[in-house]
Design a protein around this motif. Structure first.
Motif, PDB file in Angstrom:
ATOM      1  N   GLU A 193       7.558  10.855  -1.500  1.00 11.23           N
ATOM      2  CA  GLU A 193       8.103   9.537  -1.165  1.00 11.23           C
ATOM      3  C   GLU A 193       8.444   8.751  -2.432  1.00 11.23           C
ATOM      4  OE1 GLU A 193       7.250   5.815   1.808  1.00 11.23           O
ATOM      5  OE2 GLU A 193       5.614   7.159   1.314  1.00 11.23           O
ATOM      6  N   PRO A 220      -1.144   0.063 -10.072  1.00 13.67           N
ATOM      7  CA  PRO A 220      -2.099   0.125  -8.968  1.00 13.67           C
ATOM      8  C   PRO A 220      -3.273  -0.808  -9.258  1.00 13.67           C
ATOM      9  CG  PRO A 220      -1.973   2.236 -10.147  1.00 13.67           C
ATOM     10  CD  PRO A 220      -1.067   1.278 -10.852  1.00 13.67           C
ATOM     11  N   GLU A 274       4.383   8.854  -4.726  1.00 13.05           N
ATOM     12  CA  GLU A 274       4.167   9.646  -5.942  1.00 13.05           C
ATOM     13  C   GLU A 274       5.112   9.243  -7.063  1.00 13.05           C
ATOM     14  OE1 GLU A 274       3.994  14.014  -5.811  1.00 13.05           O
ATOM     15  OE2 GLU A 274       3.193  13.689  -3.793  1.00 13.05           O
ATOM     16  N   LYS A 297       7.852   6.638  -8.814  1.00 16.09           N
ATOM     17  CA  LYS A 297       8.206   5.212  -8.837  1.00 16.09           C
ATOM     18  C   LYS A 297       9.493   5.043  -9.660  1.00 16.09           C
ATOM     19  CE  LYS A 297       3.936   3.519  -7.460  1.00 16.09           C
ATOM     20  NZ  LYS A 297       3.217   4.725  -7.285  1.00 16.09           N
ATOM     21  N   LEU A 309       2.231   1.794  -3.463  1.00 17.13           N
ATOM     22  CA  LEU A 309       1.231   2.304  -4.417  1.00 17.13           C
ATOM     23  C   LEU A 309       0.917   3.773  -4.148  1.00 17.13           C
ATOM     24  CD1 LEU A 309      -1.192  -0.743  -4.706  1.00 17.13           C
ATOM     25  CD2 LEU A 309       0.520   0.015  -6.358  1.00 17.13           C
ATOM     26  N   ALA A 310       1.023   4.160  -2.871  1.00 13.13           N
ATOM     27  CA  ALA A 310       0.712   5.550  -2.526  1.00 13.13           C
ATOM     28  C   ALA A 310       1.850   6.509  -2.887  1.00 13.13           C
ATOM     29  CB  ALA A 310       0.419   5.647  -1.029  1.00 13.13           C
ATOM     30  N   GLN A 318       0.830  -1.214   0.000  1.00 13.29           N
ATOM     31  CA  GLN A 318       0.000   0.000   0.000  1.00 13.29           C
ATOM     32  C   GLN A 318       0.860   1.258   0.000  1.00 13.29           C
ATOM     33  OE1 GLN A 318      -3.022  -0.110  -0.871  1.00 13.29           O
ATOM     34  NE2 GLN A 318      -2.924  -2.341  -0.763  1.00 13.29           N
ATOM     35  N   GLU A 319       1.916   1.196   0.799  1.00  8.80           N
ATOM     36  CA  GLU A 319       2.841   2.329   0.884  1.00  8.80           C
ATOM     37  C   GLU A 319       3.475   2.593  -0.491  1.00  8.80           C
ATOM     38  OE1 GLU A 319       6.659   3.160   3.642  1.00  8.80           O
ATOM     39  OE2 GLU A 319       5.515   1.364   4.067  1.00  8.80           O
TER      40      GLU A 319
END
Ligand code: SF4
Length: 397
Positions: A323, A383, A251, A253, A248-249, A245-246
């Motif tokens: 992040e 996602p 911003e 990648k 996917l959240a 989850q972290e």
């Protein structure tokens, strides 16, 4: 060609064979652990929360740490106990410096190889059948793991466990060690049945190459046992679920690829060197790195090629910046440690395994371009996809 040690696609694409198998096996391990080591993992989690030693993570992660401890004790506890005098701290510093100073790495590696073999690797290491007698035995293991550099992340996690075990009386300590080792033995046997098809040559590789890796700094990472391969398979799966989850959240990648995936050698690759790594310039259409770079342009992720044992703190969270969600790609012998290191630096990590190992530096006299399963990489990046290859909802929380 036979795999050097492991291969994820011996009977079809890894996305439809290996990845569903490891998801099922991880579920089986976690279910079995509920009646064995998970209660201890839950107690430890409460202890960490009570003394505010760390932000508590999922109990599956702590369960894995216990399993890891059991396996590493069986594999290296005997070696660690025979090493009484060694420059433990200097070796641990050298392992850090080689990451921070890539130019000095070749020279540092020569020194590490010599010193590690001389001090940390006795001539006839034996697997240990008895449990740790007391906390001192476990401390010896943790100190040895840290000094190798290859198990630094494991050692960092075990240091907190040592504090927990120090709070138990002798009887409770002995009981918990017996539970951990019984579970590790169960895992070793069952993992070989379930996942052994993917690791057919690990044992023969270790047997035939132990002497040629003598004096080499990569001796511990390349001579890992078959059960450690299976352990890392489960570890990578648990990590992907825990950090999903972290990730996917996040911003931004980025996919970090190892240099051995390149079509050309390091000298012939036309990628641009940057502080973070090598940015592919697309010199060769059939290069896997280039293909992933093109996918990244469509799917909005960045791609970097990084050398083995790079300083992963570069990918950590920085004040005022979004992040980083990082997909680490590596072979089975180092993947979990890389994921843990990314997490320690505040990056939300996911991992995808190389289908097999094959780089010239560590594994093969000539080396060959390594690959990953593209379908698995797409699933990890997108996602809305479950944390593993089984339909969502089939995993224990
Ligand atoms: S395509 Fe990219 S990664 Fe591959 S060899 Fe060329 S520059 Fe290097």
């Amino acid at each position: 060609m036979e795999p050097i040690t492991y291969r994820l696609n011996p009977n079809g694409p890894a996305a439809s064979t290996y990845y569903p198998s490891i998801a099922r096996f991880t579920d089986e391990v976690l279910t079995q652990a509920e009646g064995s080591i998970t209660p201890l993992a839950r107690t430890y989690r409460r202890y960490l929360a009570e003394y505010e030693l760390e932000e508590p993570r999922s109990h599956e992660e702590y369960t894995f740490e216990l399993l890891n401890l059991g396996i590493l004790w069986r594999e290296y506890g005997g070696v660690a106990l025979t090493v009484e005098i060694a420059p433990f701290r200097s070796l641990s510093y050298l392992a850090e410096w080689r990451k921070k100073h890539q130019r000095l790495k070749p020279a540092i590696d020569v020194v590490r190889g010599l010193v590690m073999t001389f001090f940390l690797a006795p001539a006839n290491p034996k697997r240990i059948e008895t449990p740790p007698r007391d906390l001192g035995d476990l401390e010896g293991l943790v100190r040895w793991l840290d000094a190798t550099g290859d198990f630094r992340e494991d050692a960092l996690r075990f240091v907190r466990w040592l504090a927990f075990w120090a709070s138990l009386d002798r009887e409770r300590f002995a009981e918990s060690m017996a539970t951990v080792l019984t579970f590790a033995d169960w895992f070793e046997e069952v993992a070989e049945e379930r996942m052994g098809i993917y690791t057919p040559n690990v044992t023969s590789f270790v047997r035939d190459h132990t002497s040629s890796y003598r004096w080499r700094e990569d001796r511990f990472s390349c001579l890992r046992s078959r059960v450690e391969y299976h352990l890392n398979m489960v570890g990578a799966e648990i990590m992907n679920r825990a950090f999903r989850q972290e990730f996917l959240a996040a911003e931004r990648k980025t996919v970090l690829l190892p240099g051995c995936m390149r079509f050309h050698t390091a000298e012939a690759c036309e990628g641009r060197k940057t502080k973070e790594g090598i940015r592919c310039s697309g010199c060769q259409p059939s290069c896997r790195v280039n293909q992933i770079r093109l996918l990244g342009l469509r799917e909005h992720f960045d791609v970097m090629v990084i050398p083995h044992s790079s300083d992963l703190s570069l990918w950590g969270r920085r004040t005022g910046e979004p992040e980083n969600g990082v997909v680490g790609v590596a072979c089975l012998s180092v993947l979990v440690q890389g994921g843990w290191e990314l997490k320690r630096h505040g990056a939300a990590a996911q991992c995808v395994l190389l289908n097999e190992c094959g780089c010239k530096k560590h594994w093969h006299p000539e080396g060959f371009p390594t690959r990953l399963d593209m379908r698995e990489l797409k699933r990890i990046i997108k996602p809305g996809q479950p944390a593993s290859s089984q339909p969502a909802g089939e995993h224990p929380s």
